[in-house]
Enzyme design. Structure first.
Site, PDB file in Angstrom:
ATOM      1  N   GLU A 181       3.930  13.539  16.524  1.00  0.00           N
ATOM      2  CA  GLU A 181       3.348  14.653  17.255  1.00  0.00           C
ATOM      3  C   GLU A 181       2.447  14.150  18.374  1.00  0.00           C
ATOM      4  O   GLU A 181       1.644  13.246  18.171  1.00  0.00           O
ATOM      5  CB  GLU A 181       2.537  15.509  16.274  1.00  0.00           C
ATOM      6  CG  GLU A 181       1.972  16.789  16.846  1.00  0.00           C
ATOM      7  CD  GLU A 181       1.281  17.612  15.774  1.00  0.00           C
ATOM      8  OE1 GLU A 181       1.817  18.662  15.395  1.00  0.00           O
ATOM      9  OE2 GLU A 181       0.204  17.190  15.300  1.00  0.00           O
ATOM     10  N   TYR A 196       2.569  20.376  24.408  1.00  0.00           N
ATOM     11  CA  TYR A 196       2.758  19.910  23.030  1.00  0.00           C
ATOM     12  C   TYR A 196       4.170  19.366  22.856  1.00  0.00           C
ATOM     13  O   TYR A 196       5.152  19.971  23.327  1.00  0.00           O
ATOM     14  CB  TYR A 196       2.535  21.055  22.037  1.00  0.00           C
ATOM     15  CG  TYR A 196       2.924  20.701  20.613  1.00  0.00           C
ATOM     16  CD1 TYR A 196       1.991  20.161  19.744  1.00  0.00           C
ATOM     17  CD2 TYR A 196       4.229  20.898  20.146  1.00  0.00           C
ATOM     18  CE1 TYR A 196       2.338  19.819  18.444  1.00  0.00           C
ATOM     19  CE2 TYR A 196       4.589  20.556  18.859  1.00  0.00           C
ATOM     20  CZ  TYR A 196       3.640  20.021  18.001  1.00  0.00           C
ATOM     21  OH  TYR A 196       3.997  19.676  16.724  1.00  0.00           O
TER      22      TYR A 196
END
Length: 389
Positions: free
Chosen positions: A200, A112
């Site tokens: 993101e 991530y």
């Protein structure tokens, strides 16, 4: 402002962030052509991904893997036009009107990466986690130490040593560190230069052959900076937004629909939050957040009123105005014009203070309309909640 995954990946690609090969499709035939192109280019499989402004698409059935052109075409036909329900869409779901047809990758590890503004530190913060592919909110709640953070000093940008630190802590192989640093640096440049409020990549993947890719991408832009990004404004998809919120934006009004039955009109976000709180405290439920802003004119107030009343759940309206830049008499004029134009039958409670408040109250009294005037916020909240029952 939110954009779709395929749009976000096009932006990241310009900044040197590796993304899988793929094409956007709006029809079954376009999806078939895109899948054929990828298979002809050597792809071992393709992913058919619904494009909506919400997460959790895979769990909702909006992301499927195909091993042939025929299978991809069949899946595209099923996903296009479906109402996709995820934990972020609510029970009403979202209509799928676009797809991203993308090559599959030999994934070894899912990670991530994300960048947001840390308001407590007043700087951007670059986040990373080895728990990729999961909801980052869930990771933060269950294991906050799993989220690595590097705050970025203003004017310095993400420095190479910070990116290297994150790359090593993510468990990447030594030969991948240089590429990871380049990718993270590009991601931060994209964040900075597009005036993003959120960037993101979840998941950020390491492949079995050592390559690194942004497998998914999400970008939100700061609405206050859109005036200097004409290219970003072109990416807006109003079909993904609530119709009343789109209508409000045409008049520079801030409107967010909620689930209650008490309509709120205020000037200032802080006053809006306090108004919603006191309605709840009085036993009611706000139907919306509607901020006309400090510099609203009578025309904007009229439009705000029309938008407010377009919500059929609204049973009573509370207008809570502190007149500073927006004078109370200007607001009162707008309210009277709107009430006459819409022939409103709902109870309207007003709590007015500030510049020209006496003139504002006089306009309301002379209008001949049946307004309920309150003295304090507490009094206003109790009266509007009672009127909505």
């Amino acid at each position: 402002m939110k954009i779709h995954e395929y749009q976000a990946k096009a932006i990241l690609k310009k900044y040197g962030v590796a993304v899988p090969r793929g094409q956007m499709a709006t029809t079954r035939d376009e999806a078939q052509a895109a899948a054929k192109s990828l298979f002809d280019a050597g792809a071992s499989g393709v992913v058919v991904k619904a494009q909506i402004h919400a997460g959790g698409r895979g769990k909702g059935g909006g992301v499927k893997v195909a091993k042939s052109v025929e299978e991809a075409t069949d899946l595209a036909g099923k996903i296009l036009g479906m109402t996709l329900i995820t934990h972020q869409t609510g029970p009403e779901g979202r209509l799928v009107q676009r797809l991203l047809i993308e090559e599959t990758l030999p994934i070894e590890k899912e990670l991530y990466l994300g960048i947001v503004i840390d308001r407590a530190e007043a700087t951007p913060v670059f986040m990373a986690s080895a728990a990729g592919g999961m909801e980052i909110e869930q990771v933060a709640a269950e294991n906050p130490d799993a989220i690595l953070k590097e705050h970025i000093a203003p004017g310095m940008g993400l420095e190479a040593f910070q990116a290297r630190k994150l790359a090593f802590k993510l468990g990447l192989k030594p030969q991948q560190i240089g590429e990871a640093v380049r990718l993270m640096t590009g991601l931060y440049r994209a964040f900075l230069e597009t005036d993003a409020s959120l960037m993101e990549i979840n998941p950020f993947v390491s492949c079995t052959d050592g390559r690194l890719f942004a497998l998914d991408a999400k970008i939100n832009f700061d609405d206050n900076a859109l005036f200097r990004h004409a290219d970003e404004r072109e990416l807006r998809d109003v079909s993904e937004e609530a119709p009343l919120e789109v209508e409000a934006s045409k008049y520079s009004l801030n409107y967010i629909k909620l689930d209650g039955n008490v309509g709120c009109m205020v000037n200032g976000a802080g006053l809006a939050m306090a108004t919603m709180d006191i309605i709840k405290y009085a036993g009611g439920m706000p139907a919306n957040f509607l901020d006309v802003g400090g510099g609203a004119n009578a025309e904007q107030v009229t439009h705000a009123f029309e938008i407010l009343l377009s919500d059929k759940n609204v049973k009573a309206v509370l207008i809570n105005i502190f007149g500073g830049i927006l004078r109370v008499d200007t607001l009162a004029t707008g309210v009277v014009e709107a009430a006459r134009k819409t022939n409103i039958q709902l109870p309207i409670v007003l709590r007015l203070e500030g510049t020209n408040v006496e003139r504002g109250r006089e306009i309301l009294r002379d209008s001949g309309l049946n307004f309920i005037v309150a003295e304090t916020m507490k009094d206003a909240a109790e009266k509007v909640v009672a009127a909505a029952r």
